[in-house]
Design a protein around this motif. Sequence first.
Motif, short mmCIF file in Angstrom:
data_model
loop_
_atom_site.label_atom_id
_atom_site.label_comp_id
_atom_site.label_asym_id
_atom_site.label_seq_id
_atom_site.Cartn_x
_atom_site.Cartn_y
_atom_site.Cartn_z
N PRO A 239 76.84 71.56 71.34
CA PRO A 239 76.51 70.37 70.54
C PRO A 239 75.69 70.74 69.31
N ARG A 240 75.77 69.93 68.30
CA ARG A 240 75.05 70.23 67.06
C ARG A 240 73.55 70.32 67.29
N SER A 241 73.02 69.51 68.21
CA SER A 241 71.58 69.58 68.49
C SER A 241 71.22 70.94 69.10
N THR A 242 72.12 71.47 69.92
CA THR A 242 71.88 72.80 70.51
C THR A 242 71.88 73.87 69.43
N LEU A 243 72.85 73.82 68.52
CA LEU A 243 72.92 74.80 67.43
C LEU A 243 71.67 74.72 66.57
N ALA A 244 71.21 73.50 66.30
CA ALA A 244 69.99 73.34 65.49
C ALA A 244 68.78 73.93 66.21
N THR A 245 68.72 73.77 67.52
CA THR A 245 67.61 74.33 68.29
C THR A 245 67.61 75.85 68.22
N TRP A 246 68.80 76.44 68.32
CA TRP A 246 68.90 77.90 68.22
C TRP A 246 68.42 78.40 66.86
N SER A 247 68.86 77.73 65.81
CA SER A 247 68.45 78.15 64.46
C SER A 247 66.95 77.98 64.26
N GLY A 248 66.41 76.88 64.80
CA GLY A 248 64.97 76.67 64.67
C GLY A 248 64.17 77.76 65.36
N ALA A 249 64.61 78.15 66.55
CA ALA A 249 63.91 79.22 67.27
C ALA A 249 64.05 80.55 66.53
N GLY A 250 65.25 80.81 65.98
CA GLY A 250 65.45 82.05 65.22
C GLY A 250 64.60 82.09 63.97
N GLY A 251 64.51 80.96 63.26
CA GLY A 251 63.68 80.91 62.07
C GLY A 251 62.22 81.15 62.36
N PRO A 277 66.52 72.02 42.02
CA PRO A 277 66.28 70.87 42.89
C PRO A 277 67.23 70.87 44.09
N VAL A 278 66.73 70.38 45.22
CA VAL A 278 67.55 70.15 46.41
C VAL A 278 67.17 68.78 46.97
N PRO A 279 68.14 68.03 47.49
CA PRO A 279 67.82 66.71 48.05
C PRO A 279 67.13 66.83 49.39
N LEU A 280 66.06 66.05 49.58
CA LEU A 280 65.28 66.04 50.81
C LEU A 280 65.33 64.63 51.40
N VAL A 307 64.59 89.29 47.17
CA VAL A 307 64.33 87.94 46.68
C VAL A 307 63.59 87.18 47.78
N VAL A 308 62.76 86.23 47.38
CA VAL A 308 62.08 85.36 48.33
C VAL A 308 62.10 83.95 47.77
N TYR A 309 62.26 82.97 48.67
CA TYR A 309 62.33 81.56 48.26
C TYR A 309 61.14 80.81 48.85
N GLU A 310 60.71 79.80 48.11
CA GLU A 310 59.68 78.88 48.62
C GLU A 310 60.20 77.46 48.47
N PHE A 311 60.16 76.72 49.57
CA PHE A 311 60.57 75.32 49.54
C PHE A 311 59.34 74.48 49.24
N GLY A 492 66.94 68.13 55.93
CA GLY A 492 66.52 67.05 56.83
C GLY A 492 65.04 66.78 56.83
N SER A 493 64.21 67.79 56.55
CA SER A 493 62.76 67.60 56.57
C SER A 493 62.12 68.74 55.80
N GLU A 494 60.81 68.59 55.53
CA GLU A 494 60.10 69.65 54.83
C GLU A 494 60.07 70.92 55.66
N LEU A 495 59.90 70.78 56.96
CA LEU A 495 59.89 71.95 57.84
C LEU A 495 61.26 72.63 57.84
N ALA A 496 62.34 71.83 57.83
CA ALA A 496 63.68 72.41 57.79
C ALA A 496 63.91 73.16 56.48
#
Length: 547
Positions: A239-251, A277-280, A307-311, A492-496
């Motif tokens: 499920p997409r929620s599971t994939l998002a959880t995996w990515s969050g833990a990896g990040g 700019p990116v939409p938030l 390279v390094v990015y800052e949101f 989806g969010s500032e944390l994302a």
Amino acid sequence: MSTRARWCNMPIMLGDVAAPHIDMTQLPPQAAALIARLQQQVQAQAREIAWRDAKLEKVNFELARLKRWKFGAKTEAMTAQQRALFQDTMAEDEADLRARLAALQADLPEPPKAPKAPPRKPRRQKLPEHLERVEHRHEPEDTSCPNAECGRPMQRIGEDVSEKLDIIPAKFFVHRHIYGKWVCRCCQQIRQEPAEPDVIDGGIPASGLVAHTMISRFVDHIPYYRQTPINARSGVHTPRSTLATWSGAGGAKLEPLFEAQRRFILSCAVLHADETPVPLLEPGAGKTRKAYVWAWARSLHDPHPGVVYEFCLGRGSQYPLGFLGGKGPPYAEPAWRGTLITDQYAGYNAVLDAKVYPQRRSALCAAHARRYFEELSRGGCSASAVAIEAMHRWARIYHAEGALAGMDPDDRRRARQQLSKPLWNEFEVWLRLQRTQVPDGSKIAQAIDYSLNAWKALTLHLDDGAVAIDNNLIERQIKPWKLGAKNWLFVGSELAGQRAAVVMSLVQSAKLNGLDPWAYLRDVLARIHSHPSHRLDELLPHRWRPE
């Protein structure tokens, strides 16, 4: 000498070529009169050619403008009757212009036809050598001579090889970790190896699957809702929620490495900077707002790219000030010093204030200055002639710069002084002359002022071989964010957004260093939890070596 003789002795200029000098006083009167008549005819023909060229240019311009009107007109804003009248008028005007163009061209001498080049056969790129080869042998069933009177065995004299590219879609497999249990019945002691740590303790995904999910999301820009049916084709329910959880833990696992990457970027004395700019998403408001990703990269000419990015939630000067100004404890980093390559966005003025930061220098992007002229050179307006000449001068500057790509900074600086600096000096003189001849407030005046007002920063690279001529490197590193926004639509969010910046910083740096981002991320996720913290820099893309 008579007035007629003095006039006849003057060279006749046709374009940039002068007729040979003839001393008319040394010729018989009849010959002098004949030459005078020939010179008059040549002058008349030159005037006729110039007039015809002007007419041709005018008709071609009107025809091109007509085509722009024809194909660019918003005919949907017209009624059916208005649209019909518009199209009829366009057809009449186009036919009239084409007839006049044909009449003018009919009187011109036919140019010699160049011999047609033979059609080029498309050359197929050779398949990569590292790919696995599966050989399929094709030999005749009978290798005897087919001639009934002979029938002797034939000899093999060679072979033809044809290669076809194939693929096996991503294959899921399962790691079975079997931990043996050992007991001493005398001492009642049990011994068993501890469970191996992984990205998600107690979860089912191994580091390779977590890396695949993150690469699909942040490199291939495939949203989670599209990854779910892709995995389902292999019979795996994610499920997409599971994939998002995996990515969050990896990040979260990668955040210490991201901080090490940030310090590595700031250790370079020449930095590229840009923002996009990116939409938030704002869930409470039910709409999106504009956030920004700031990108920072080591110099184009640095042997260790990164390279390094800052949101960030905004575009104000406080964000580059925070990045370059040094952070407080526990980092205790000094303020960055060096040369910063940017566009002319005012948000960078605070970090480049010479009174506050005398150890910093500003270098501006030549590609931005060039684009102003490029837009005008295609406009078909009166300013296009100046813009076209400016584009020729830019081409000579970039051609000279391209020849210096493989040099070290000292050699590049010396070569720039010899090759590029005279071109820039001549360009500046030409721009200042043109500025006196164009009206204030015009587009061409704005293009010239953009360059002249920043001339010192535009030409800073001439005195420093480590500084690039433009900021195209960082603009290329911004593109993945623009491409991603078209697919996942918003953050989806500032944390994302911060998590995306962590992952993107590492995988884009891996690509800059010629690495396979999946192989890099899979190995790092498998090792980072047990890697000594004081040796974390060994996992940075420019130093990473697979185990």
